[in-house]
Design an enzyme around this catalytic site. Structure first.
Site, PDB file in Angstrom:
ATOM      1  N   ASN A  60      72.178 122.962  71.683  1.00  0.00           N
ATOM      2  CA  ASN A  60      71.164 123.807  72.328  1.00  0.00           C
ATOM      3  C   ASN A  60      70.161 122.952  73.102  1.00  0.00           C
ATOM      4  OD1 ASN A  60      70.298 122.954  69.722  1.00  0.00           O
ATOM      5  ND2 ASN A  60      68.793 124.598  69.593  1.00  0.00           N
ATOM      6  N   ILE A  61      69.709 123.507  74.217  1.00  0.00           N
ATOM      7  CA  ILE A  61      68.763 122.830  75.104  1.00  0.00           C
ATOM      8  C   ILE A  61      67.603 123.793  75.359  1.00  0.00           C
ATOM      9  CG2 ILE A  61      68.418 121.759  77.366  1.00  0.00           C
ATOM     10  CD1 ILE A  61      71.484 121.261  77.428  1.00  0.00           C
ATOM     11  N   GLU A  62      66.427 123.448  74.845  1.00  0.00           N
ATOM     12  CA  GLU A  62      65.290 124.361  74.945  1.00  0.00           C
ATOM     13  C   GLU A  62      64.418 124.025  76.156  1.00  0.00           C
ATOM     14  OE1 GLU A  62      63.477 124.509  71.038  1.00  0.00           O
ATOM     15  OE2 GLU A  62      65.187 125.682  70.285  1.00  0.00           O
ATOM     16  N   CYS A  71      71.663 128.249  74.480  1.00  0.00           N
ATOM     17  CA  CYS A  71      72.320 128.074  73.181  1.00  0.00           C
ATOM     18  C   CYS A  71      73.442 127.031  73.276  1.00  0.00           C
ATOM     19  CB  CYS A  71      72.922 129.397  72.705  1.00  0.00           C
ATOM     20  SG  CYS A  71      71.704 130.605  72.176  1.00  0.00           S
ATOM     21  N   GLU A  73      76.470 127.242  72.255  1.00  0.00           N
ATOM     22  CA  GLU A  73      77.811 127.760  72.565  1.00  0.00           C
ATOM     23  C   GLU A  73      78.088 127.810  74.069  1.00  0.00           C
ATOM     24  OE1 GLU A  73      75.584 128.942  70.444  1.00  0.00           O
ATOM     25  OE2 GLU A  73      76.499 129.745  68.625  1.00  0.00           O
ATOM     26  N   CYS A 110      74.445 134.059  68.114  1.00  0.00           N
ATOM     27  CA  CYS A 110      73.631 135.213  68.514  1.00  0.00           C
ATOM     28  C   CYS A 110      74.479 136.180  69.349  1.00  0.00           C
ATOM     29  CB  CYS A 110      72.402 134.751  69.297  1.00  0.00           C
ATOM     30  SG  CYS A 110      72.766 134.215  70.978  1.00  0.00           S
ATOM     31  N   CYS A 113      75.700 134.897  72.743  1.00  0.00           N
ATOM     32  CA  CYS A 113      76.806 133.942  72.601  1.00  0.00           C
ATOM     33  C   CYS A 113      78.113 134.657  72.278  1.00  0.00           C
ATOM     34  CB  CYS A 113      76.494 132.927  71.500  1.00  0.00           C
ATOM     35  SG  CYS A 113      75.179 131.794  71.980  1.00  0.00           S
TER      36      CYS A 113
HETATM   37  N1  THU Z   1      70.717 129.026  69.186  1.00  0.00           N
HETATM   38  C1  THU Z   1      71.965 128.577  69.548  1.00  0.00           C
HETATM   39  O1  THU Z   1      72.099 127.475  70.081  1.00  0.00           O
HETATM   40  N2  THU Z   1      73.026 129.376  69.307  1.00  0.00           N
HETATM   41  C2  THU Z   1      72.951 130.604  68.722  1.00  0.00           C
HETATM   42  O2  THU Z   1      73.947 131.303  68.632  1.00  0.00           O
HETATM   43  C3  THU Z   1      71.685 131.051  68.128  1.00  0.00           C
HETATM   44  C4  THU Z   1      70.474 130.302  68.552  1.00  0.00           C
HETATM   45  C5  THU Z   1      69.565 128.178  69.471  1.00  0.00           C
HETATM   46  C6  THU Z   1      68.641 128.731  70.530  1.00  0.00           C
HETATM   47  C7  THU Z   1      67.346 128.048  70.182  1.00  0.00           C
HETATM   48  O3  THU Z   1      67.328 126.774  70.812  1.00  0.00           O
HETATM   49  C8  THU Z   1      67.425 127.847  68.679  1.00  0.00           C
HETATM   50  O4  THU Z   1      68.765 128.015  68.312  1.00  0.00           O
HETATM   51  C9  THU Z   1      66.571 128.820  67.878  1.00  0.00           C
HETATM   52  O5  THU Z   1      66.830 130.136  68.255  1.00  0.00           O
END
Ligand code: THU
Length: 158
Positions: A60-62, A71, A73, A110, A113
């Protein structure tokens, strides 16, 4: 009444997995430190196995503008598309690590995804096995991403 049921496998630990599946999960765990998640402090990493056996990873990259967070995925699907254009991802291992607690159960992808994973399945006409584990604890295996998106929206309706 109609009923919808799904089957999945639950293993007490990665040691019970096949060598191939255990290796994919290890590949995902190995790249967890790459996660850029300073806001949530929730690391997610994925490893995709492509049809030719290539393994591609992502995390994941915020972003300070929170809704722009990506996310793990879709990052992994995009990495796979870039490295092997036109080739199906046939399995994806997904693992997580929280700064707040030790997660001893798998975290589920989620909804967004799930939509992207199932589009990949329908596009390539191949099921994508999902291998999920928390930081520790059991491993869940779903035979298809579509299994966790019942009644999902699909291009057939367009
Ligand atoms: N996140 C994912 O990378 N994949 C998911 O299916 C659920 C959430 C990440 C997004 C965010 O960076 C962190 O988890 C918290 O929500």
């Amino acid at each position: 009444m109609p009923r919808h049921t799904i089957s999945y496998e639950s293993y007490a630990s990665p040691e019970e997995l096949t060598t191939e599946d255990r290796g994919l999960l290890q590949a995902a765990k190995a790249v967890l430190p790459n996660s850029y998640s300073p806001y949530s402090k929730f690391k997610v990493a994925a490893a995709a196995r492509l049809e030719d056996g290539t393994i591609v990873t992502g995390w994941n990259i915020e972003n300070a503008a929170y809704p722009m967070c990506i996310c793990a995925e879709p990052v992994t699907l995009a990495a796979a598309a870039s490295q092997r254009p036109g080739m199906a991802v046939v399995a994806m291992a997904i693992t997580v690590k929280s700064a707040n607690q030790v997660l001893d159960q798998p975290a589920s992808p989620c909804g967004s995804c799930r939509q992207q994973l199932t589009e990949h399945e329908s596009r390539f006409g191949k099921k994508m096995k999902l291998i999920l584990q928390g930081e520790e604890g059991p491993v869940f295996i779903f035979g298809s991403a579509g299994d966790i998106l019942p009644f999902g929206f699909s291009a057939k309706q367009l």
